[in-house]
Design an enzyme around this catalytic site. Structure first.
Site, PDB file in Angstrom:
ATOM      1  N   LYS A 183      -1.869   2.255 -16.397  1.00 12.15           N
ATOM      2  CA  LYS A 183      -1.194   3.147 -15.704  1.00 12.15           C
ATOM      3  C   LYS A 183      -0.440   4.316 -16.409  1.00 12.15           C
ATOM      4  CE  LYS A 183       1.189   2.049 -11.992  1.00 12.15           C
ATOM      5  NZ  LYS A 183       2.065   1.680 -10.955  1.00 12.15           N
ATOM      6  N   GLU A 218       0.456  -3.658 -15.722  1.00 10.77           N
ATOM      7  CA  GLU A 218      -0.820  -2.776 -15.443  1.00 10.77           C
ATOM      8  C   GLU A 218      -0.819  -1.924 -16.754  1.00 10.77           C
ATOM      9  OE1 GLU A 218      -1.552  -1.857 -11.088  1.00 10.77           O
ATOM     10  OE2 GLU A 218       0.404  -2.530 -11.182  1.00 10.77           O
ATOM     11  N   GLU A 232       7.850  -1.668  -1.434  1.00  9.76           N
ATOM     12  CA  GLU A 232       7.940  -1.768  -2.802  1.00  9.76           C
ATOM     13  C   GLU A 232       9.599  -1.789  -3.071  1.00  9.76           C
ATOM     14  OE1 GLU A 232       6.067   0.951  -5.240  1.00  9.76           O
ATOM     15  OE2 GLU A 232       4.035   1.096  -4.093  1.00  9.76           O
ATOM     16  N   GLU A 267       6.470   2.119 -16.554  1.00  7.76           N
ATOM     17  CA  GLU A 267       5.213   2.036 -15.380  1.00  7.76           C
ATOM     18  C   GLU A 267       4.474   0.837 -15.834  1.00  7.76           C
ATOM     19  OE1 GLU A 267       4.470   3.853 -12.459  1.00  7.76           O
ATOM     20  OE2 GLU A 267       6.637   4.358 -12.918  1.00  7.76           O
TER      21      GLU A 267
END
Length: 477
Positions: A319, A316, A262, A325
């Site tokens: 999250k 997303e 990541e 985030e």
């Protein structure tokens, strides 16, 4: 030598090693309620030339959609299943049968991430990690898949006790004997690699008063010299990865490779999330892709190409945590790009970050001569102020230095008479010394314009006069 011809040369030599260069994949997270179907996602991956994907579970719809695509997949055994996998071989056998064997080889599962950032898991599953990895491996052996599917576990950089300078990198003492030694032994015995999640954004956000944004974004900067190794770092990513390499080296595991599972940069953040912006996200990820696909490793391991997974494929919306985030995505849920960056060698040919290098291989950053420097410059080059010199980057190897030297003395029209046999700068008779003189000659003739000291990553700018024997390097023509 016109600027267009120079750019073409730089591009050619910077991509000449792409066949043996690193690899770029993407993390496909799904903590959202507005994402496209798995079938559409796979079509998106293929359209972008992405050939590696990492998922955080083993969702049947995703693994079925990836079947027959040729896309290599890393699946995840979630943290909450570590206990069962560690305590019961039967559970590990069943998990592998249901989530791997049922899809392989049509779905090209190449690795299993056992847990994710387990050491920071509030449920304290650390002690189950290595036993779970061993049991999952035994299940692969039972199905004769152990030679083709690797097992590892992504660690966060918080697993390090020290990360600065990079050469002083070390693992947290309380994790060494119970976890890292047995895990690294396991990785060595199975021919696997350490998975690492690395986010220069977090380091920059917390230390923006001492860390240069250009250093964090792979842009032109004077670099940071490691007081322990003497190596000069031109980006924070390389420094973070080398800190992990140093930590492994301290435990005598220099032979184990590393995959960055990541890394990314948010395109939006809260007011206190310094550096979170669309422009910075585009610069970080775009320049990172270029740096990885250009080949070459880190200053500590210059010949070891890296595989990197960008985080993440989509924004997303479900999250938790700060705004950042929910805004790491390369794409919006409607499949439109958040910003335009390439993912392939072909795409790199038409990509430029206004303040970035042609290529970032080997950790070297200098601005592209086509776009100039400073951002928004309309293609007008900007010169570096003060006395600066251009020297060879010995880490790229003699072959690439010689190639760039031949160009500088030929089409580049550098003054190479002083490095001919019998002339004042012939000694020392080394490729690095001769290349440094030639590169500097060209650089000074170009009035020290940003981008004129690059040569496909074979050169960089210094602020102290170079010293090669008795040869003096000019500061202007």
């Amino acid at each position: 030598m016109d600027r267009l011809s120079l750019y073409v040369f730089l591009l050619l030599i910077s991509i000449s090693g792409f066949a043996d260069a690193g690899s770029v994949g993407v993390n496909y997270g799904r903590i959202a309620n507005n994402l496209p179907s798995a079938v559409k996602v796979v079509q998106l991956l293929k359209s972008q030339g992405l050939e590696r994907v990492k998922v955080y579970d083993t969702d049947p719809s995703v693994l079925k959609a990836l079947s027959g695509t040729g896309i290599k997949v890393t699946v995840d055994l979630p943290n909450e299943q570590l206990f069962s996998a560690a305590r019961h071989q039967s559970f590990a056998n069943s998990w592998v049968q249901k989530n791997v064997v049922a899809y392989y080889p049509s779905t090209e599962i190449e690795a299993i991430a056992v847990g994710n950032e387990v050491f920071v898991d509030p449920h304290n599953t650390t002690k189950f990690l290595v036993p779970a990895m061993m049991n999952i491996h035994s299940a692969l052996v039972k199905n004769n898949l152990h030679s083709t599917i690797k097992i590892s576990s992504p660690i966060a950089l918080s697993a390090l006790q020290n990360s600065y300078p990079a050469s002083a990198g070390s693992f947290r003492p309380e994790l060494v004997e119970p976890v890292f030694r047995p895990m690294l032994d396991f990785l060595r015995e199975t021919g696997s690699y350490l998975m690492v999640n690395a986010y220069p954004f977090f380091a920059y956000e917390s230390n923006s008063d001492v860390i240069s944004l250009d250093y964090a974004l792979f842009r032109e900067n004077p670099g940071v010299v490691d007081s322990g190794s003497g190596l000069r770092y031109f980006n924070l990513f390389d420094a973070q990865i080398d800190a992990v390499f140093a930590a492994m080296s301290a435990l005598k595991y220099d032979d184990i490779k590393l995959v960055v599972t990541e890394t990314g940069w948010p395109s939006k953040g809260d007011e206190n999330e310094i550096g979170a912006s669309l422009d910075n996200a585009a610069a970080y990820n775009g320049n990172l892709v270029r740096r990885i696909l250009s080949g070459g490793g880190t200053p500590l391991r210059p010949k070891e190409d890296l595989t990197v997974y960008l985080f993440a494929l989509f924004n997303e919306n479900q999250k938790n945590g700060p705004t950042s985030e929910r805004n790491y995505g390369l794409f919006y849920p409607d499949e439109k790009k958040v910003y335009d960056i390439p993912f392939t060698v072909e795409g790199l040919k038409n990509y430029h970050d206004n303040r970035s290098p042609v290529s970032g291989g080997g950790g070297q950053q200098v601005t592209s001569p086509v776009n100039g420097g400073g951002g928004g410059g309309g293609g007008v080059s900007k010169s570096l102020t003060g006395n600066t010199w251009c020297v060879a980057n010995g880490q790229v190897g003699k072959e690439k230095l010689q190639q760039a030297l031949d160009f500088a003395c030929g089409e580049g029209a550098a003054d190479c008479r002083p490095i001919q046999p019998g002339s004042t700068c012939y000694d020392p008779n080394t490729v690095e010394a001769h290349a440094s003189f030639a590169f500097n000659s060209y650089y000074q003739k170009q009035s020290r314009q940003m981008g004129s000291c690059y040569f496909g990553g074979a050169a960089y700018v210094v602020t102290q006069p170079p010293r090669f024997g008795k040869c003096e390097f000019p500061t202007g023509y």
